[in-house]
Motif scaffolding. Structure first.
Motif, PDB file in Angstrom:
ATOM      1  N   ALA A  66       0.822  -1.219   0.000  1.00 41.04           N
ATOM      2  CA  ALA A  66       0.000   0.000   0.000  1.00 41.04           C
ATOM      3  C   ALA A  66       0.851   1.261   0.000  1.00 41.04           C
ATOM      4  CB  ALA A  66      -0.948  -0.010   1.195  1.00 41.04           C
ATOM      5  N   ALA A  67       1.735   1.409   0.980  1.00 34.35           N
ATOM      6  CA  ALA A  67       2.528   2.628   1.110  1.00 34.35           C
ATOM      7  C   ALA A  67       3.914   2.502   0.488  1.00 34.35           C
ATOM      8  CB  ALA A  67       2.678   2.999   2.583  1.00 34.35           C
ATOM      9  N   VAL A  68       4.320   1.297   0.107  1.00 29.12           N
ATOM     10  CA  VAL A  68       5.668   0.946  -0.346  1.00 29.12           C
ATOM     11  C   VAL A  68       6.631   1.068   0.835  1.00 29.12           C
ATOM     12  CG1 VAL A  68       7.525   1.282  -2.004  1.00 29.12           C
ATOM     13  CG2 VAL A  68       5.159   1.689  -2.693  1.00 29.12           C
ATOM     14  N   VAL A  69       6.848   2.306   1.293  1.00 24.93           N
ATOM     15  CA  VAL A  69       7.695   2.551   2.465  1.00 24.93           C
ATOM     16  C   VAL A  69       6.972   3.534   3.376  1.00 24.93           C
ATOM     17  CG1 VAL A  69       9.826   3.643   3.256  1.00 24.93           C
ATOM     18  CG2 VAL A  69       9.900   2.056   1.335  1.00 24.93           C
ATOM     19  N   SER A  70       6.889   3.207   4.653  1.00 27.47           N
ATOM     20  CA  SER A  70       6.222   4.068   5.633  1.00 27.47           C
ATOM     21  C   SER A  70       7.214   4.422   6.741  1.00 27.47           C
ATOM     22  CB  SER A  70       5.001   3.351   6.219  1.00 27.47           C
ATOM     23  OG  SER A  70       4.321   4.176   7.131  1.00 27.47           O
ATOM     24  N   PRO A  71       7.794   5.628   6.706  1.00 29.01           N
ATOM     25  CA  PRO A  71       8.803   6.007   7.699  1.00 29.01           C
ATOM     26  C   PRO A  71       8.212   6.094   9.110  1.00 29.01           C
ATOM     27  CG  PRO A  71       8.841   7.477   5.788  1.00 29.01           C
ATOM     28  CD  PRO A  71       7.588   6.670   5.687  1.00 29.01           C
ATOM     29  N   ILE A  72       9.017   5.735  10.087  1.00 26.27           N
ATOM     30  CA  ILE A  72       8.627   5.803  11.494  1.00 26.27           C
ATOM     31  C   ILE A  72       9.347   6.991  12.128  1.00 26.27           C
ATOM     32  CG2 ILE A  72       8.803   4.619  13.728  1.00 26.27           C
ATOM     33  CD1 ILE A  72       8.517   1.962  12.117  1.00 26.27           C
ATOM     34  N   ALA A  73       8.566   7.891  12.733  1.00 25.24           N
ATOM     35  CA  ALA A  73       9.134   9.096  13.324  1.00 25.24           C
ATOM     36  C   ALA A  73       9.612   8.860  14.741  1.00 25.24           C
ATOM     37  CB  ALA A  73       8.110  10.230  13.303  1.00 25.24           C
TER      38      ALA A  73
END
Length: 352
Positions: free
Chosen positions: A300-307
């Motif tokens: 869905a997002a390909v890559v989802s960064p974590i803050a």
């Protein structure tokens, strides 16, 4: 199979009522779907029919014993209106891997691939061209056979439904490392894309949301000491300049995006390690300033960064990097998917 694929066209199209500039994820459906029934010990010829509700007996085993599996895919349109898929045979192989674990009859490859490509040819106009948009594809199998006895069904339905979706911007997320609940266990079905795996995640995730987090990072079922997945995505951790992800197992999904990221990272000269990642290691790296990035990887997002992540009542922020591995790797993958760059890996599949 081409001569036996029956096609029943919808009398009217819904496409004129769709605002393609404001598409939410997976909530508007195209005019047609593919349906294939398993009866009398074999998969019957697939057919493409107008998108419509299903009629199932109340005793259908999907309702009682949860025999259901699915895949998530996307179709992309380039500047010349060519339609592309990304590693579709990997989705087919994983669907059958899931089927075997849930005691569902495996599907013939030609039913999946020819059925999918024919459906996409019919629904080509539904594939949006706005930046980051795509046609989300949901192949799934459910137990339609009846009976209250606890045993595999004798009838199943394989369906492919599609939903045009806008760019999936999850933003940077705040996650909670789970210490009590488990997503999967050794010997279980964690590696399968079974519906029940996701149902079991909802309650712990809701608890995390109530605490101010967006998602849960799952840990091992035994000691809750090793990081396994981020929500419904595989997880990557960057310590100094090394990108680390956990090994696949019968608890961890063999993600197609995960595999692609590992291959692209190696091609970019990024050091990678596939090994267990302990929570202690991640926390200590965060304290020492050597934890540079964490991100989820999925269709869905390909890559989802974590803050930031929370653990034992403490929150740890990650640095905001100008040239992150997450952004570099996402660009490489999406450029391949949308036919904007060379595909040296042979992942792109043209629908024609």
């Amino acid at each position: 199979m081409t001569n036996t694929l029956m096609i029943e066209k919808a009398k009217t199209s819904k496409i004129k009522d769709v605002d393609f500039d404001n598409l939410s994820f997976g909530s508007i459906y195209t005019d047609h779907m593919l349906v294939c029934d398993y009866k009398d010990g074999e998969w019957k010829a697939p057919k493409i029919v107008p998108y419509q509700p299903l009629t199932l007996d109340p005793s259908a085993k999907i309702f009682h014993y949860g025999q259901s599996i699915f895949e998530g895919m996307k179709a992309y349109k380039d500047d010349e209106d060519n339609v592309w898929l990304f590693r579709p045979l990997e989705n087919f192989k994983r669907l059958n891997k899931s089927a075997k674990r849930i005691a569902i009859p495996e599907l013939p490859e030609e039913f999946f691939m020819e059925g999918l490509t024919t459906l996409l040819q019919i629904e080509k106009d539904w594939i949006p061209k706005n930046p980051g948009s795509s046609l989300y594809i949901r192949p799934f199998i459910l137990a339609s056979g009846t009976g209250f006895h606890a045993s595999p069904a004798d009838e199943y339905k394989f369906i492919i439904a599609c939903a045009p979706s806008g760019a999936y911007f999850s933003g940077k997320v705040k996650v909670l490392i789970e210490q009590n609940y488990s997503r999967a266990a050794n010997g279980g079905v964690g590696y399968a894309k079974a519906g029940g795996n996701y149902a079991g995640q909802f309650y712990p995730t809701q608890l995390a949301i109530e605490k101010g987090y967006n998602q849960v990072i799952w840990t091992d079922d035994n000691e809750h000491e090793y990081i396994e997945e981020a929500g419904a995505m595989n997880i990557f951790v960057r310590i100094n300049d090394t990108l680390i992800t956990g090994p696949t197992s019968d608890r961890i999904l063999d993600g197609i995006t995960r595999k692609s990221i590992l291959d692209i990272a190696k091609d970019e000269g990024i050091a990678t390690e596939v090994r267990k990642i302990s929570v202690t290691e991640v926390v200590e790296a965060a304290k020492a300033g050597t934890l540079k990035e964490m991100f989820g990887a999925g269709t869905a997002a390909v890559v989802s960064p974590i803050a930031s992540f929370g653990y034992k009542d403490n929150d740890y922020d990650l640095p905001d990097l100008a040239d992150s591995y997450a952004s570099r790797l996402k660009k490489r993958i999406t450029d391949i998917q949308y036919n904007r760059a060379e595909d040296k890996f042979g992942w792109r599949f043209k629908v024609q």
